[in-house]
Design a protein around this motif. Structure first.
Motif, PDB file in Angstrom:
ATOM      1  N   ALA A 283     -88.170  30.251  13.961  1.00 57.46           N
ATOM      2  CA  ALA A 283     -88.641  28.879  14.165  1.00 57.46           C
ATOM      3  C   ALA A 283     -88.502  28.487  15.621  1.00 57.46           C
TER       4      ALA A 283
ATOM      5  N   LEU B 122     -92.817  30.434  13.495  1.00 62.60           N
ATOM      6  CA  LEU B 122     -93.037  29.168  12.805  1.00 62.60           C
ATOM      7  C   LEU B 122     -92.950  28.092  13.889  1.00 62.60           C
TER       8      LEU B 122
ATOM      9  N   ALA C  60     -91.191  20.506  11.239  1.00 61.05           N
ATOM     10  CA  ALA C  60     -91.669  20.431   9.857  1.00 61.05           C
ATOM     11  C   ALA C  60     -92.141  19.009   9.558  1.00 61.05           C
TER      12      ALA C  60
ATOM     13  N   SER D  74     -88.652  26.270   7.147  1.00 57.43           N
ATOM     14  CA  SER D  74     -87.894  25.608   8.204  1.00 57.43           C
ATOM     15  C   SER D  74     -86.480  25.273   7.750  1.00 57.43           C
ATOM     16  N   ARG D  75     -86.350  24.768   6.532  1.00 54.37           N
ATOM     17  CA  ARG D  75     -85.014  24.421   6.031  1.00 54.37           C
ATOM     18  C   ARG D  75     -84.141  25.661   5.870  1.00 54.37           C
TER      19      ARG D  75
ATOM     20  N   SER E 193     -82.993  26.753   9.236  1.00 55.54           N
ATOM     21  CA  SER E 193     -82.014  25.826   9.825  1.00 55.54           C
ATOM     22  C   SER E 193     -80.620  26.037   9.247  1.00 55.54           C
TER      23      SER E 193
END
Length: 583
Positions: A153, A176, A180, A296-297, A300
């Motif tokens: 990301a 990515l 988001a 994305s989550r 993270s």
């Protein structure tokens, strides 16, 4: 409909409207308005023809047959693509089959690279398995078959120094890119209809600089604004070049939620990616916002994500010609047959769906209107000419090229800072140079706002035309055609006509789910069409062009624009301000 940059493609810049007003103000100092024929107070309407057009268009309609052939069979029609060429040939042949005269293809110039999406898939293989909605961005190169790679990301990069933090980290990775999107769990319903109050608001002339109604698509009149926007677009080219130089495998960006994938040049890494000298160097796809958010989550929280990604695309040439499809019903009056009334919509589309509502609906409305006129054996006094334009989505190229070749030329700024801006958004610097056929066009009628029924028409500030349209529309009120608005609208193919002082008009259409679901998305398909609304629109289109082609006079025109004088609009003008200080 151009709308890629709408929120930040839709009106001609307001400075052009000011130029039109300025041309009348300048009459006292030697620049006069165009001479107009005396217009009758009362229009002569052929109500028998109104009834015949209505019956043919509603009870013998072919419009959904045209929809099936164009959308289901040919499919999406990106400018320069083999599918658009197929659509040009097919529409030309359909016009010939109708019995129209002079059905042919006409070039508007060299476009750029031919390209088509063969297929795109995105599968998550770790930490769990999932199938994601995905579409290649227009003019993306292909991946080397299906690639399986880790995802990294990267937040949106703002300037070149931001590249340093990612050097040496991208080899073989799927990027990515960007934040988001947040998804509203209480989103409003997708379908919208204009009620009486909203139509009344459209019918009121604004005193606020055309602000407040999004459906007018009036773009900002500020060269500095566009320089900023397209400077950001140009920086995206540098970002993609950086990712490619770091040997990233591919690039993913968010593309829409709720099963809707929005995919146009706004998602690509630069506006001019269709040009060989701006070719994007890295494969890219849009994926559903929900998929983007999930990945994305996970990242993270330091959970590794692996995707199997396959972007299959094909380039078909660096200098594909741009084409319009043209055909006509010749005029029958020896004194008027050289005069022309035009109608049309744009044939090109984006690639995520099949281009059914943008602007396949406008194209088949124009086709059906011509079929209706032939079926009822109309004999218009003036020639009625239909045009299905190419290249609208990238810059109104097809209609602008036709206006340039037939009616008038414009001059645009050559300032270095404006070279990053598409020509149609640059400052105009010179006078409109007219060609002989400029005097022979009575008007152009356009459809490009989806599948909704025609509820009225914008006059583009042409005061003299309002009462004419009111009279034409009165027998059509029971079909829902009620609103004549002096407001302008923009960002589609009537604009090049208006820019050179020719009457060009766009209809007010019921929005339905055009903006909320089908515009530039994978949902722009046959199923989003409303057959009754399309039938109604074709009847009204046929009626309006027939009225324009049979009345004694040509349609009244606004004063000829003088864009070369726009820069003087803030200066005292000799003869208008008698007490102005003279230097």
């Amino acid at each position: 409909m151009i709308a890629t940059l709408r929120s930040s493609s839709r009106s001609l810049p307001v400075h052009l409207s000011r130029a039109i007003l300025l041309s009348c103000l300048l009459a006292p100092i030697g620049l006069t308005c165009v001479a107009q024929a005396q217009q009758p107070a009362t229009e002569t309407l052929d109500l028998d023809m109104y009834a015949r057009i209505r019956h043919e268009g509603i009870f013998n309609s072919h419009i959904m047959e045209y929809a099936g052939g164009l959308f289901d069979d040919i499919g999406p029609r990106l400018t320069g693509s083999p599918s658009l060429k197929k659509a040009n040939d097919w529409t030309r042949d359909q016009f010939t089959h109708m019995g129209l005269a002079n059905a042919h293809l006409e070039s508007w110039g060299d476009f750029g690279m031919g390209w088509q999406q063969i297929g795109t898939s995105a599968l998550m293989t770790a930490p769990a398995t999932a199938t994601f909605l995905a579409q290649a961005t227009p003019w993306s190169p292909a991946t080397k078959g299906q690639i399986t790679a880790d995802v990294i990301a990267i937040p949106e990069l703002k300037e070149e120094k931001d590249f340093d933090a990612w050097k040496g980290k991208l080899t073989g990775k799927i990027v990515l890119y960007g934040p988001a999107p947040k998804i509203d769990p209480d989103a409003v319903p997708k379908l919208e209809h204009y009620d009486t109050a909203h139509l009344a608001a459209i019918g009121e002339f604004p005193l606020d600089g055309y602000n407040g109604l999004r459906e007018q698509y009036v773009l900002p009149d500020d060269p500095a604004f566009w320089e900023k926007v397209f400077k950001q677009m140009a920086f995206k080219e540098k970002v993609s070049a950086f990712f490619a130089s770091e040997k990233a495998a591919a690039l993913l960006v968010p593309g829409g939620s709720g099963g809707v994938i929005h995919d146009d040049t706004g998602s690509s890494m630069g506006w001019f990616v269709y040009r060989p000298d701006h070719k994007q160097p890295i494969a890219e796809a849009v994926i559903a916002n929900e998929a983007f958010g999930r990945i994305s989550r996970l990242l993270s929280h330091d959970v590794p994500v692996k995707l199997a990604l396959d972007i299959q695309t094909k380039f078909t040439g660096d200098h594909e010609p741009g084409m319009n499809t043209i055909a006509e019903i010749p005029g029958s009056d020896p004194a008027l047959k050289d005069q022309v009334v035009m109608l049309g919509g744009h044939l090109d589309s984006w690639i995520a769906g099949t281009g059914a509502t943008d602007d396949g609906a406008g194209a088949i409305i124009a086709m059906e209107a011509m079929r209706i006129l032939k079926a009822v054996d109309a004999h218009p006094r003036r020639t009625i000419r239909v045009a299905l334009w190419g290249g609208e989505e990238q810059g109104i190229f097809g209609s602008a090229g036709y206006v340039r070749d037939h009616f008038a030329t414009l001059q645009y700024s050559t300032k270095p800072e404006e070279q990053l801006i598409p020509e149609f958004l640059r400052q105009q610097t010179g006078p409109v140079t007219l060609k002989p056929d400029h005097a022979l066009l009575s008007g152009y009628f356009n459809a490009d706002n989806g599948t909704g029924k025609f509820l009225g028409i914008y006059t583009e500030g042409n005061q003299a035309i309002g009462s004419i349209f009111e009279q034409w529309g009165k027998p059509l009120r029971d079909l829902g055609f009620t609103t004549i608005s002096q407001r302008p609208t923009g960002s589609t193919d009537h604009v090049p006509f208006d820019l050179v002082g020719l009457p060009g008009f766009q209809f007010i259409q019921d929005p339905r789910d055009y903006e909320s679901r089908s515009h530039h998305t994978n949902q722009d398909v046959y199923e989003r069409l409303s057959e009754p609304d399309l039938q109604q629109a074709a009847v009204i289109m046929a009626t309006f062009v027939y009225d324009a082609a049979t009345r004694d006079q040509m349609l009244p025109r606004k004063p000829l624009p003088h864009p070369e004088l726009v820069e003087q609009r803030s200066k005292p003008l000799e003869g208008i301000y008698p007490d102005a200080v003279k230097k």
